[in-house]
Structure formats: C-alpha cells, structure tokens
Design an enzyme around this catalytic site. Structure first.
Site, short mmCIF file in Angstrom:
data_model
loop_
_atom_site.label_atom_id
_atom_site.label_comp_id
_atom_site.label_asym_id
_atom_site.label_seq_id
_atom_site.Cartn_x
_atom_site.Cartn_y
_atom_site.Cartn_z
N GLY A 130 -0.59 9.35 -2.53
CA GLY A 130 -0.70 10.80 -2.52
C GLY A 130 0.41 11.41 -1.69
O GLY A 130 1.07 10.73 -0.90
N GLN A 131 0.61 12.71 -1.90
CA GLN A 131 1.61 13.42 -1.10
C GLN A 131 1.23 14.89 -1.02
O GLN A 131 0.58 15.43 -1.90
CB GLN A 131 3.01 13.28 -1.70
CG GLN A 131 3.14 13.75 -3.14
CD GLN A 131 4.53 13.49 -3.70
OE1 GLN A 131 5.51 13.46 -2.96
NE2 GLN A 131 4.62 13.30 -5.01
N GLY A 132 1.62 15.50 0.09
CA GLY A 132 1.35 16.91 0.30
C GLY A 132 2.57 17.59 0.89
O GLY A 132 3.66 17.00 0.96
N ASP A 135 -9.20 25.38 0.99
CA ASP A 135 -8.29 24.85 -0.03
C ASP A 135 -9.02 23.85 -0.92
O ASP A 135 -8.55 22.73 -1.15
CB ASP A 135 -7.07 24.18 0.63
CG ASP A 135 -5.92 23.97 -0.37
OD1 ASP A 135 -5.96 24.57 -1.47
OD2 ASP A 135 -5.00 23.18 -0.06
#
Length: 346
Positions: A22-24, A138
């Site tokens: 994952g990435q943010g 969010d």
C-alpha cells in the site's frame, strides 16, 4: 528515504521493498515479518522526515484506540541505517475493500456475506470511536482493511487515522480533510467550490462517507460520477451530490455537462441477492442525505445489527426456475415468510 536497499530492517522486523502492499500521501506500507517468530506485520515507512512528522498524528490516535475492527499499532522502531521511524501495524491479509473489489468475482460489487460483515464491523468500529470522542474523517474503501479468519470469514477494520480528530468536547471541527469522491456535500463545497464559506462539521460527515463507501462496495464503482470523472469536473460533482433526492443512491452523467441521471435501486447486475437489496438501499439512502434527515450513528448501528440477525433462506422461484436468497426475520412464521416472499418477488 528508506527505500534504496532491497531489504530493510529494524531491531525486530525485516521487510523487502518489493513487498509493498500500500501507499499513501506520506508513507509506503510493506509486508514484513518479525525476525524471530516470522509472524507477518504491516510496516509503514514515511517517505521523508517531513512525512514522519505528519504521521505522528496517526500514531497518537492509534495508541489510544483498541478495538477488533480498528487496525492496531504494535510498535514504533527506527530503521537501521536511515534512522527513519517505522510503524509496525497489524497485517491484514486480504488488503483493503478497494483491493477486494479488484478481484474478478467482485467486479460487480461484493457478495452478501461480505457486505453484511462490512455493515456490522464498521458499525462496531464507529460506535467505539464515538464513545471515545473521535471522528475518522477519511472513510473510504481504501481505508477499510480486510483480515481473514481461520474459517474463511472476512473481518473489516478501519485504518489510516492520520486525518482523525478528537472532538468529544465540542462535537464539531472546522478543518477540511477527506477523499473527495466520498465527501459530504458541505465539506465538498467548502473544499472545492467556495473556500470562503464558513461553517463547522460533525460526525455526520463520516456517515456520508460511509454511505458512499457502502454504495461503492455494492456497485463495484464510485456512486457519483460526472462524465469526465469527479476530479476533472468538480462543479458537476458538487451539483450531483448536493442536488440528489433523499431516495437516490447513485448518479451518472453520460455527456459533458449533460443531464445527471439518478438511481434509487441497486442494479440487477450487482452481486447482492434480491433478498438483501431492499435492506441495503434503505441503509445507503439513510446515510447519503446531506440534510437534517440524515441517519444518526445510532440508527445506522441498529439497522446493521438488524441485517446481521436476519436468517438467509434459498428460495426457488417457480416462474423463472431461478434460485434466490431471501432474508427472514428470526423466528418468523411460515405464513409471514411466504407473504414476504410474495410481496417481494411475485
């Protein structure tokens, strides 16, 4: 920073940079393991020193939260070599709801069992957050992770608390945060249409985001989509979400700046059974209201609990010779059961 070598480690954990899960905006997340036990963990690594400071907000939130439907933070260690702080978190083997929807069998949305679990698990998580005075701010498919039990049941867990806020004292907040496809109309207007607008926001914004997330999970795609996409035509997106009727659950626009068409029922191609659709339509409608008639968290949790307690029955419809799933109230009599089936399908 921290990603130049193929294998990275801290005192107790090790991970490979090719195992990114994952990435943010501020970090990358990798599948790592404990050095001694081999138990898998999610290793969240800031992209930079500035990102590390941004992640402190999430760290503070997670250290004070403990619930089975909220992703756990186990440890914070420094990466060997760079000294970068590394966040050791619960590993969820099935990814997120967003990645679950990428599976071929979920192309047209999740199936009954997962949707019922999603309703119940997130209701439990939000009820807990409310009890300790937090809003998430969010909620979206990418921020709900999925873990699998030994018997193959998916458990859904809220993650990414970088935008969360403690509002117990006032119940309100002013700052703008969230992901635009899932934003409450009032938040969306202030964020993208008129930055000079005032106003404060409440946990109602989380409930709208949850409604949009549930609609996405059922439909297999975002519920409100202008012709060019929400991020290319924000005026049309705002028009779409702010003008919808309380009964509408999703909307589409097929030509540039053209007519917006709203839909009040889950389409037949979705994977949700006929017997569950009416319940889900009621829930999504209740959450996707940008006015005073929007459901409260108590109303949502009651309905999610009600759906969880329904008993599934497979029914053969003689006219079409098709098997359909029907959900009955616990201890419902045969007579009422048959009348309910006739009322829904015959």
């Amino acid at each position: 920073m921290g990603d130049s070598r193929p294998i990275q480690s801290t005192r107790d954990y090790i991970y490979r940079t090719r195992d990114r899960i994952g990435q943010g905006a501020f970090s990358n997340v990798y599948r790592g393991v404990h050095r001694e036990s081999g138990v898998p963990y999610a290793i969240k690594v800031p992209r930079s020193c500035n990102s590390a400071q941004e992640l402190e907000r999430e760290t503070i939130a997670l250290t004070s939260l403990c619930h089975e439907n909220i992703v756990r933070l186990y440890d914070i260690q420094n990466e060997i070599g760079s000294g970068m702080p590394v966040f050791v978190m619960e590993f969820c083997s099935r990814g997120s709801v967003l990645s679950l929807l990428e599976d071929p069998e979920n192309h047209n949305g999740l199936h009954d069992r997962d949707i019922i679990a999603l309703l119940s698990d997130i209701a439990s998580a939000l009820k807990y957050l409310c009890s300790v005075g937090f809003v998430h701010r969010d909620i979206k498919p990418g921020n709900i992770l999925v873990s699998e039990t030994e018997v193959g049941r998916n458990i859904f867990k809220l993650s990414d608390f970088g935008s969360s806020k403690f509002i117990q004292e006032t119940g309100e907040y002013e700052s703008l945060t969230g992901t635009e496809e899932y934003l409450h109309p009032h938040l969306y207007e202030r964020a993208f249409i008129d930055r000079n607008l005032g106003g404060k926001f409440t946990s109602a914004a989380d409930l709208w985001s949850l409604g949009a997330t549930l609609a996405h999970a059922v439909l297999g795609e975002v519920p409100f989509r202008p012709f060019e996409g929400s991020r290319k035509n924000r005026n049309e997106m705002f028009k779409m979400i702010s003008r919808k009727h309380d009964q509408d659950i999703y909307g589409r626009q097929s030509t540039p700046n053209g007519k917006i068409v709203y839909y009040r029922e889950i389409p037949s191609h979705c994977n949700i059974s006929l017997g569950l659709r009416q319940h889900l339509e009621t829930i999504i409608r209740g959450l996707l209201r940008g006015n005073a008639s929007q459901w409260t968290l108590d109303t949502y949790t009651r309905e999610a609990d009600h759906v969880k307690k329904l008993t599934p029955h497979t029914v053969l419809l003689a006219e079409s010779l098709a098997f359909c799933q029907f959900y009955a109230e616990p201890y419902q009599t045969i007579d009422r059961f048959l009348k309910a089936i006739c009322g829904n399908w015959i």
